[in-house]
Design an enzyme around this catalytic site. Structure first.
Site, short mmCIF file in Angstrom:
data_model
loop_
_atom_site.label_atom_id
_atom_site.label_comp_id
_atom_site.label_asym_id
_atom_site.label_seq_id
_atom_site.Cartn_x
_atom_site.Cartn_y
_atom_site.Cartn_z
N ASP A 1 -1.63 -0.80 5.82
CA ASP A 1 -1.92 -0.08 6.95
C ASP A 1 -3.40 -0.26 7.50
OD1 ASP A 1 -2.67 1.80 5.40
OD2 ASP A 1 -1.90 3.62 6.69
N LYS A 2 -4.00 -0.83 6.50
CA LYS A 2 -5.54 -0.92 6.62
C LYS A 2 -6.13 -2.29 6.46
CE LYS A 2 -6.87 3.83 5.77
NZ LYS A 2 -7.42 4.74 4.78
N ASP B 1 0.79 -1.14 0.11
CA ASP B 1 0.12 -0.18 0.00
C ASP B 1 0.95 1.26 -0.13
OD1 ASP B 1 -2.40 1.70 0.69
OD2 ASP B 1 -1.71 1.62 2.52
N GLN C 1 -6.90 5.63 -5.21
CA GLN C 1 -6.42 6.96 -5.20
C GLN C 1 -7.68 7.63 -5.38
OE1 GLN C 1 -3.79 9.28 -5.00
NE2 GLN C 1 -2.80 7.13 -4.11
N ALA C 2 -8.43 7.82 -4.20
CA ALA C 2 -9.76 8.53 -4.25
C ALA C 2 -9.60 10.07 -4.47
CB ALA C 2 -10.47 8.46 -3.01
N ASP D 1 0.16 5.06 0.71
CA ASP D 1 -0.13 6.08 2.13
C ASP D 1 0.04 5.27 3.37
OD1 ASP D 1 -0.70 8.84 0.63
OD2 ASP D 1 -1.82 7.19 -0.51
N ARG E 1 -10.60 -1.03 -6.45
CA ARG E 1 -10.45 -0.34 -5.08
C ARG E 1 -10.80 -1.38 -4.03
NH1 ARG E 1 -11.23 4.55 -2.47
NH2 ARG E 1 -12.11 4.13 -0.48
N LYS E 2 -9.56 -1.27 -3.23
CA LYS E 2 -9.32 -2.36 -2.28
C LYS E 2 -10.33 -1.95 -1.47
CE LYS E 2 -5.31 -0.59 -1.59
NZ LYS E 2 -4.16 -0.34 -1.13
MG LIG Z 1 -2.76 3.07 3.67
ZN LIG Z 2 -11.25 1.25 -9.21
#
Ligand SMILES: [Mg+2]
Ligand SMILES: [Zn+2]
Length: 193
Positions: free
Chosen positions: A155-156, A30, A74-75, A32, A129-130
């Site tokens: 981290d999530k 991941d 990448q929202a 961020d 999207r994860k």
């Molecule tokens: Mg993250």
């Molecule tokens: Zn997507």
């Protein structure tokens, strides 16, 4: 509806990577909170603070023959804070920073969608999207990666879930931006396999 997974950013150094050991394994990362401190929608060098130990960890992965592959939601693109061209420019810069420190990344996969906050065609239920596993599955197909033998670092819970759904056996959770315990586990994992 166009929900196709975006073409990844491929590192210019990717092609000479040894292919003899194919199918290869990957260290999925991941971004961020794992590579850079999660200040929220980071997309400039000025806002980038590296997580301590990340270059050493990526170099270690390379030395073990694992392809380091970023998979990032990448929202910020979906929300219109920056566009895909901005993101690709920033990603090229990030890859160059890793190359410079002799810890090259292989590729960056990204999801520009969001189911609620997305603008226009970026507002959709996508497969990338994860916690969806789409980015990992696409990487496995394109880069000839053995998912079961690969590792996910996130981290999530959504990172862990995406990995599990993709069939990645080993997941390592980074908490509070502290890579140290993870580096120890990663070293131990390397000795077992
Ligand atoms: Mg993250
Ligand atoms: Zn997507």
């Amino acid at each position: 509806m166009q929900t196709a997974i975006r073409t990844p950013y491929l590192d210019p150094g990717l092609e000479p990577w040894p292919k003899e050991s194919a199918p290869r394994r990957a260290l999925f990362l991941d971004r961020d909170g794992v590579i850079n401190v999660d200040h929220g929608y980071v997309h400039t060098a000025a806002r980038t603070d590296w997580i301590p130990g990340i270059f050493e960890l990526v170099a270690q992965a390379g030395a073990k023959g694992l392809l380091p592959v970023i998979v990032t939601n990448q929202a910020g693109i979906a929300r219109g804070y920056y566009d895909e061209a901005d993101f690709r420019r920033y990603t090229a810069w990030m890859h160059a920073e890793f190359r410079m420190r002799r810890s090259p990344l292989a590729a960056t996969y990204f999801c520009p969608h969001h189911p609620i906050a997305g603008v226009g065609e970026l507002r959709c239920e996508c497969t990338c999207r994860k916690p969806q596993p789409g980015m990992l599955l696409a990487a496995a197909q394109r880069l000839d990666i053995d998912l079961a033998g690969s590792v996910m670092l996130g981290d999530k819970v959504s990172d862990m879930e995406a990995a599990t759904r993709a069939g990645v056996a080993t997941t390592l959770l980074v908490t509070a931006g502290n890579l140290e315990p993870v580096i120890d586990k990663f070293q131990a994992w390397g000795r077992q396999s």
